[in-house]
Design a protein around this motif. Structure first.
Motif, PDB file in Angstrom:
ATOM      1  N   ARG A   4     -15.154 -15.783 -46.049  1.00  0.00           N
ATOM      2  CA  ARG A   4     -15.852 -17.060 -45.904  1.00  0.00           C
ATOM      3  C   ARG A   4     -16.304 -17.589 -47.265  1.00  0.00           C
ATOM      4  O   ARG A   4     -16.310 -18.796 -47.504  1.00  0.00           O
ATOM      5  CB  ARG A   4     -17.078 -16.900 -45.003  1.00  0.00           C
TER       6      ARG A   4
ATOM      7  N   TYR B 155     -15.648 -21.137 -48.867  1.00  0.00           N
ATOM      8  CA  TYR B 155     -16.794 -21.939 -49.297  1.00  0.00           C
ATOM      9  C   TYR B 155     -16.577 -22.463 -50.714  1.00  0.00           C
ATOM     10  O   TYR B 155     -16.772 -23.650 -50.988  1.00  0.00           O
ATOM     11  CB  TYR B 155     -18.056 -21.079 -49.228  1.00  0.00           C
TER      12      TYR B 155
ATOM     13  N   CYS C  41     -16.310 -26.356 -51.823  1.00  0.00           N
ATOM     14  CA  CYS C  41     -17.269 -26.935 -52.762  1.00  0.00           C
ATOM     15  C   CYS C  41     -16.565 -27.531 -53.970  1.00  0.00           C
ATOM     16  O   CYS C  41     -16.921 -28.627 -54.429  1.00  0.00           O
ATOM     17  CB  CYS C  41     -18.284 -25.885 -53.215  1.00  0.00           C
TER      18      CYS C  41
ATOM     19  N   VAL D  21     -21.464 -27.624 -47.215  1.00  0.00           N
ATOM     20  CA  VAL D  21     -20.617 -26.578 -46.651  1.00  0.00           C
ATOM     21  C   VAL D  21     -21.522 -25.464 -46.140  1.00  0.00           C
ATOM     22  O   VAL D  21     -22.480 -25.074 -46.812  1.00  0.00           O
ATOM     23  CB  VAL D  21     -19.643 -26.021 -47.714  1.00  0.00           C
TER      24      VAL D  21
ATOM     25  N   CYS E   6     -23.183 -22.058 -45.451  1.00  0.00           N
ATOM     26  CA  CYS E   6     -23.302 -20.808 -46.205  1.00  0.00           C
ATOM     27  C   CYS E   6     -22.406 -19.733 -45.575  1.00  0.00           C
ATOM     28  O   CYS E   6     -22.375 -19.588 -44.345  1.00  0.00           O
ATOM     29  CB  CYS E   6     -24.759 -20.353 -46.199  1.00  0.00           C
ATOM     30  N   PRO E   7     -21.714 -18.960 -46.393  1.00  0.00           N
ATOM     31  CA  PRO E   7     -20.768 -17.977 -45.847  1.00  0.00           C
ATOM     32  C   PRO E   7     -21.402 -16.832 -45.076  1.00  0.00           C
ATOM     33  O   PRO E   7     -20.705 -16.121 -44.349  1.00  0.00           O
ATOM     34  CB  PRO E   7     -20.025 -17.457 -47.082  1.00  0.00           C
TER      35      PRO E   7
ATOM     36  N   ALA F  45     -22.132 -17.763 -52.565  1.00  0.00           N
ATOM     37  CA  ALA F  45     -20.727 -17.398 -52.348  1.00  0.00           C
ATOM     38  C   ALA F  45     -20.091 -16.870 -53.629  1.00  0.00           C
ATOM     39  O   ALA F  45     -19.348 -15.878 -53.608  1.00  0.00           O
ATOM     40  CB  ALA F  45     -19.952 -18.609 -51.830  1.00  0.00           C
TER      41      ALA F  45
END
Length: 199
Positions: free
Chosen positions: A80, A84, A88, A100, A102-103, A189
């Motif tokens: 993820r 991300y 971004c 976006v 958050c992972p 991320a």
């Protein structure tokens, strides 16, 4: 990349950071209660905000939490995080502020809640930061700003003492190395993908 930090120093600094995080949580809870602010059922998820983080100490603490997770979950967060970062970069290339998820957000809940970073803990309530350049004011999240607009007298939380303690921990982690700690300017991320500092 930063050279490895001695294990004994890491343990001491991260234990102090855990205490500082507990104090941040208490300060946030008091400010949110005074403002009548609750995150429960909020449609404006702050985990969509584009946050960048600036300390090696927090970066290390994040990876301590990540390392405690089952391997499959860690791998999911890393994948993820890759998505991300790509999303971004695409938004930034268009001159837009990324929005976006958050992972480490799992269906609205933080999968690393106990190891979330300072800005994740303090975002939301109005706060001030007092430094050499004067007073910087942060109005809080959208719902909190609407509470203020409705006439609720909101007193800004002074996060200066908390930031000073975090800066002191960063210097303690840095130790006797010459100069100041290397600059960190990464999203959560990016921190996940880079591995722990000093690796």
């Amino acid at each position: 990349m930063t050279a490895p930090f001695p294990a004994s120093r890491r343990r001491v600094v991260l234990a102090k950071l855990a205490k500082l995080y507990a104090d941040m949580d208490a300060a946030y809870a008091a400010a949110a209660s005074a403002a009548g602010l609750s995150c429960a059922g909020c449609a404006e998820n702050c985990c969509l905000s584009f946050f960048q983080h600036h300390t090696h100490a927090e970066w290390l603490y994040l990876h301590e939490g990540l390392a405690a997770l089952p391997e499959a979950r860690r791998e999911a967060y890393v994948q993820r995080a890759k998505d991300y970062v790509a999303a971004c970069r695409e938004a930034l290339s268009r001159g837009e502020t990324p929005r976006v998820m958050c992972p480490v957000n799992d269906d609205g809940l933080c999968g690393l809640y106990g190891h979330r970073l300072m800005i994740c803990r303090l975002h939301g309530v109005p706060n001030v930061l007092i430094g050499p350049m004067g007073v910087r004011e942060f109005p809080g999240c959208g719902p909190c700003q609407r509470l203020a607009a409705d006439g609720t007298g909101l007193k800004a939380m002074d996060r200066t003492p908390l930031l000073k303690r975090l800066a002191a921990l960063e210097m303690e982690l840095w130790g006797s190395r010459p100069g100041r700690p290397e600059k960190v300017d990464m999203t959560l991320a990016e921190m996940l993908l880079a591995g722990p500092p000093g690796k």
